[in-house]
Design a protein around this motif. Structure first.
Motif, PDB file in Angstrom:
ATOM      1  N   THR A   1       0.816  -1.211   0.000  1.00 44.82           N
ATOM      2  CA  THR A   1       0.000   0.000   0.000  1.00 44.82           C
ATOM      3  C   THR A   1       0.848   1.258   0.000  1.00 44.82           C
ATOM      4  OG1 THR A   1      -0.144  -0.062   2.421  1.00 44.82           O
ATOM      5  CG2 THR A   1      -1.921  -1.130   1.167  1.00 44.82           C
ATOM      6  N   GLU A   2       2.167   1.099  -0.117  1.00 41.69           N
ATOM      7  CA  GLU A   2       3.070   2.244  -0.179  1.00 41.69           C
ATOM      8  C   GLU A   2       4.047   2.028  -1.329  1.00 41.69           C
ATOM      9  OE1 GLU A   2       3.982   3.741   4.195  1.00 41.69           O
ATOM     10  OE2 GLU A   2       4.174   1.556   4.061  1.00 41.69           O
ATOM     11  N   PRO A   3       4.399   3.098  -2.057  1.00 42.11           N
ATOM     12  CA  PRO A   3       5.290   2.954  -3.217  1.00 42.11           C
ATOM     13  C   PRO A   3       6.764   2.924  -2.812  1.00 42.11           C
ATOM     14  CG  PRO A   3       4.574   5.219  -3.060  1.00 42.11           C
ATOM     15  CD  PRO A   3       3.866   4.478  -1.946  1.00 42.11           C
ATOM     16  N   LYS A   4       7.132   1.963  -2.003  1.00 44.02           N
ATOM     17  CA  LYS A   4       8.498   1.878  -1.494  1.00 44.02           C
ATOM     18  C   LYS A   4       9.305   0.882  -2.318  1.00 44.02           C
ATOM     19  CE  LYS A   4       7.493   3.098   3.321  1.00 44.02           C
ATOM     20  NZ  LYS A   4       7.569   2.650   4.734  1.00 44.02           N
ATOM     21  N   ARG A   5      10.398   1.376  -2.925  1.00 43.72           N
ATOM     22  CA  ARG A   5      11.253   0.504  -3.717  1.00 43.72           C
ATOM     23  C   ARG A   5      11.836  -0.634  -2.893  1.00 43.72           C
ATOM     24  NH1 ARG A   5      13.087   2.773  -8.629  1.00 43.72           N
ATOM     25  NH2 ARG A   5      12.456   4.952  -8.938  1.00 43.72           N
ATOM     26  N   GLU A   6      12.130  -0.351  -1.608  1.00 44.51           N
ATOM     27  CA  GLU A   6      12.783  -1.366  -0.790  1.00 44.51           C
ATOM     28  C   GLU A   6      11.898  -2.584  -0.561  1.00 44.51           C
ATOM     29  OE1 GLU A   6      11.499   1.962   2.155  1.00 44.51           O
ATOM     30  OE2 GLU A   6      12.207   1.777   0.090  1.00 44.51           O
ATOM     31  N   LEU A   7      10.577  -2.400  -0.564  1.00 49.10           N
ATOM     32  CA  LEU A   7       9.682  -3.543  -0.424  1.00 49.10           C
ATOM     33  C   LEU A   7       9.797  -4.466  -1.628  1.00 49.10           C
ATOM     34  CD1 LEU A   7       6.474  -1.770   0.941  1.00 49.10           C
ATOM     35  CD2 LEU A   7       8.188  -3.041   2.251  1.00 49.10           C
ATOM     36  N   LEU A   8       9.859  -3.884  -2.814  1.00 44.35           N
ATOM     37  CA  LEU A   8       9.981  -4.679  -4.028  1.00 44.35           C
ATOM     38  C   LEU A   8      11.376  -5.269  -4.154  1.00 44.35           C
ATOM     39  CD1 LEU A   8       8.009  -2.499  -6.603  1.00 44.35           C
ATOM     40  CD2 LEU A   8       7.180  -4.231  -5.000  1.00 44.35           C
ATOM     41  N   ALA A   9      12.392  -4.543  -3.693  1.00 45.55           N
ATOM     42  CA  ALA A   9      13.754  -5.078  -3.737  1.00 45.55           C
ATOM     43  C   ALA A   9      13.869  -6.315  -2.857  1.00 45.55           C
ATOM     44  CB  ALA A   9      14.760  -4.005  -3.300  1.00 45.55           C
ATOM     45  N   GLY A  10      13.249  -6.279  -1.677  1.00 45.75           N
ATOM     46  CA  GLY A  10      13.268  -7.452  -0.808  1.00 45.75           C
ATOM     47  C   GLY A  10      12.514  -8.624  -1.407  1.00 45.75           C
ATOM     48  N   PHE A  11      11.417  -8.325  -2.070  1.00 39.70           N
ATOM     49  CA  PHE A  11      10.644  -9.353  -2.773  1.00 39.70           C
ATOM     50  C   PHE A  11      11.488  -9.984  -3.882  1.00 39.70           C
ATOM     51  CE2 PHE A  11       7.462 -10.101  -6.290  1.00 39.70           C
ATOM     52  CZ  PHE A  11       6.841 -11.211  -5.721  1.00 39.70           C
ATOM     53  N   ASP A  12      12.138  -9.152  -4.690  1.00 42.91           N
ATOM     54  CA  ASP A  12      12.957  -9.651  -5.797  1.00 42.91           C
ATOM     55  C   ASP A  12      14.129 -10.486  -5.287  1.00 42.91           C
ATOM     56  OD1 ASP A  12      11.289  -8.358  -7.541  1.00 42.91           O
ATOM     57  OD2 ASP A  12      12.647  -6.686  -7.933  1.00 42.91           O
ATOM     58  N   ALA A  13      14.751 -10.041  -4.193  1.00 41.72           N
ATOM     59  CA  ALA A  13      15.949 -10.706  -3.685  1.00 41.72           C
ATOM     60  C   ALA A  13      15.681 -12.117  -3.186  1.00 41.72           C
ATOM     61  CB  ALA A  13      16.575  -9.870  -2.564  1.00 41.72           C
ATOM     62  N   HIS A  14      14.419 -12.422  -2.910  1.00 37.17           N
ATOM     63  CA  HIS A  14      14.085 -13.742  -2.357  1.00 37.17           C
ATOM     64  C   HIS A  14      13.234 -14.568  -3.313  1.00 37.17           C
ATOM     65  CE1 HIS A  14      15.361 -11.522   1.245  1.00 37.17           C
ATOM     66  NE2 HIS A  14      15.711 -12.703   1.712  1.00 37.17           N
ATOM     67  N   GLY A  15      13.284 -14.227  -4.602  1.00 39.15           N
ATOM     68  CA  GLY A  15      12.617 -15.064  -5.585  1.00 39.15           C
ATOM     69  C   GLY A  15      11.474 -14.409  -6.324  1.00 39.15           C
ATOM     70  N   GLY A  16      11.205 -13.124  -6.072  1.00 38.34           N
ATOM     71  CA  GLY A  16      10.051 -12.485  -6.674  1.00 38.34           C
ATOM     72  C   GLY A  16      10.297 -11.779  -7.985  1.00 38.34           C
ATOM     73  N   ALA A  17      11.538 -11.755  -8.447  1.00 39.74           N
ATOM     74  CA  ALA A  17      11.852 -11.006  -9.666  1.00 39.74           C
ATOM     75  C   ALA A  17      10.985 -11.467 -10.836  1.00 39.74           C
ATOM     76  CB  ALA A  17      13.330 -11.170 -10.009  1.00 39.74           C
ATOM     77  N   GLY A  18      10.424 -10.492 -11.537  1.00 36.44           N
ATOM     78  CA  GLY A  18       9.611 -10.784 -12.705  1.00 36.44           C
ATOM     79  C   GLY A  18       8.152 -11.062 -12.418  1.00 36.44           C
ATOM     80  N   LYS A  19       7.782 -11.137 -11.150  1.00 35.77           N
ATOM     81  CA  LYS A  19       6.391 -11.415 -10.790  1.00 35.77           C
ATOM     82  C   LYS A  19       5.605 -10.108 -10.644  1.00 35.77           C
ATOM     83  CE  LYS A  19       7.618 -15.676  -8.329  1.00 35.77           C
ATOM     84  NZ  LYS A  19       7.638 -16.380  -7.018  1.00 35.77           N
ATOM     85  N   PRO A  20       4.273 -10.159 -10.794  1.00 39.30           N
ATOM     86  CA  PRO A  20       3.477  -8.934 -10.659  1.00 39.30           C
ATOM     87  C   PRO A  20       3.603  -8.317  -9.277  1.00 39.30           C
ATOM     88  CG  PRO A  20       2.202 -10.683 -11.694  1.00 39.30           C
ATOM     89  CD  PRO A  20       3.462 -11.316 -11.188  1.00 39.30           C
ATOM     90  N   ARG A  21       3.459  -7.012  -9.235  1.00 35.62           N
ATOM     91  CA  ARG A  21       3.506  -6.266  -7.969  1.00 35.62           C
ATOM     92  C   ARG A  21       2.373  -5.248  -7.974  1.00 35.62           C
ATOM     93  NH1 ARG A  21       9.343  -6.020  -8.445  1.00 35.62           N
ATOM     94  NH2 ARG A  21       8.821  -8.122  -9.053  1.00 35.62           N
TER      95      ARG A  21
END
Length: 321
Positions: free
Chosen positions: A191-211
């Motif tokens: 619910t917040e446009p924080k890059r760090e939330l998506l970076a943590g998601f990507d770093a643990h297997g979320g890269a390329g998935k919808p956000r």
């Protein structure tokens, strides 16, 4: 291009109205829809809290194109994860594959009603991880038994299985939940446009998935009326989720937001009918890497004019993002 969604806000409208609103959102051209799953509104002035899953069933039949999604369901207190799996599988069949199951660790506001207490955040995330495992095992078919730290499942099975099962999204608010989502989710929710939330998601297997992000807005040709309505019904939102997840009821939210001024709300939420202001509010989500943003039009009685305006003016402008 960022996909733009519409939010069925169960805290501010009754069940029949919510279904009518999502039909209007489909007609207006929104790319997807989400629905909140609450047992209480945040503030008494919002005035509603119908059962989201019944609304979703009706919405699945009343619409034909627009995707549906919980934003979000807590599968650990009010609902046992085996029950959530059954509900989600049924919705995926009713909607003919248009449903996504958004999950989160919950808010005291809603989950306190079953009297199970409200543990620390790290325990709630442990419970969520165990719940997601149970749900995925049931989605896979066959009989499931489970005896874990937080949940027991005895010889459960989903007899009506969709193919494929609904994708699972996990809501994040910090490093620990982002890592959990990266490991377990098909998409991430914030619910917040924080890059760090998506970076943590990507770093643990979320890269390329919808956000998927979410943004409250308040359309009204009279900007002063929009600001007043946003302050009346959404001033609680400025408190942040570390506070909001812990408060037990509307009185607590009213007290926490007692010193929030209308101008504070107007600084945080786009109000009025200036398309450019709404686009500026969405842009940080696009720049942070969100692929989808669900808009929340504040005010249950102000959905129809918003949907008409959005279809004619706002959505074309936002699609340029």
């Amino acid at each position: 291009m960022v996909r733009i969604g519409y939010t069925m806000m169960t805290e501010q409208a009754g069940p029949r109205e919510l279904v009518s609103h999502v039909v209007g959102a489909e007609r207006a051209g929104f790319d997807f829809s989400v629905i909140s799953d609450h047992s209480f509104p945040w503030l008494e002035s919002q005035g509603h809290a119908p059962y989201a899953w019944s609304v979703l069933g009706a919405a699945a039949q009343a619409t034909s194109r627009i995707p549906l999604m919980t934003y979000v369901t807590c599968p650990t207190f009010r609902y046992h994860p085996a029950v959530v799996a059954q509900k989600a599988a049924t919705l995926q069949i009713l909607s003919e594959g248009r449903f996504r199951l958004g999950l989160g660790s919950g808010e005291n506001l809603n989950e306190h009603v079953v009297g199970a207490g409200w543990p620390a955040a790290h325990v709630r995330l442990e419970m969520l991880e165990e719940a997601v495992d149970i749900i995925r095992r049931l989605f896979a078919g066959g009989y499931v038994s489970h005896h874990g730290a937080h949940f027991d499942v005895e010889n459960a099975r989903l007899w009506d299985l969709p193919g494929p099962p609904p994708p699972i999204g996990i809501a994040v608010s910090g490093p620990r939940s982002s890592a959990l989502a990266g490991r377990l989710a098909d998409l991430v929710i914030a619910t917040e446009p924080k890059r760090e939330l998506l970076a943590g998601f990507d770093a643990h297997g979320g890269a390329g998935k919808p956000r998927v992000g979410q943004l409250p807005v308040c359309y009204d040709p009279d900007r002063a009326a929009a600001v007043a309505r946003a302050h009346d019904q959404f001033r609680w939102a400025l408190g942040g989720w570390k506070v909001n997840a812990e408060l037990p009821g509307p009185e607590g939210f009213a007290q926490a937001a007692a010193h929030t001024r209308p101008e504070d709300v107007a600084d945080a939420i786009p109000c009025g009918d200036d398309v450019d202001a709404f686009v500026r509010a969405v842009r940080p989500y696009a720049e942070a890497g969100f692929t989808e943003v669900a808009l929340v039009q504040i005010g249950g009685d102000h959905q129809e004019p918003f949907l008409e305006w959005a279809g004619a003016e706002l959505l074309p402008a936002l699609r340029a993002l």
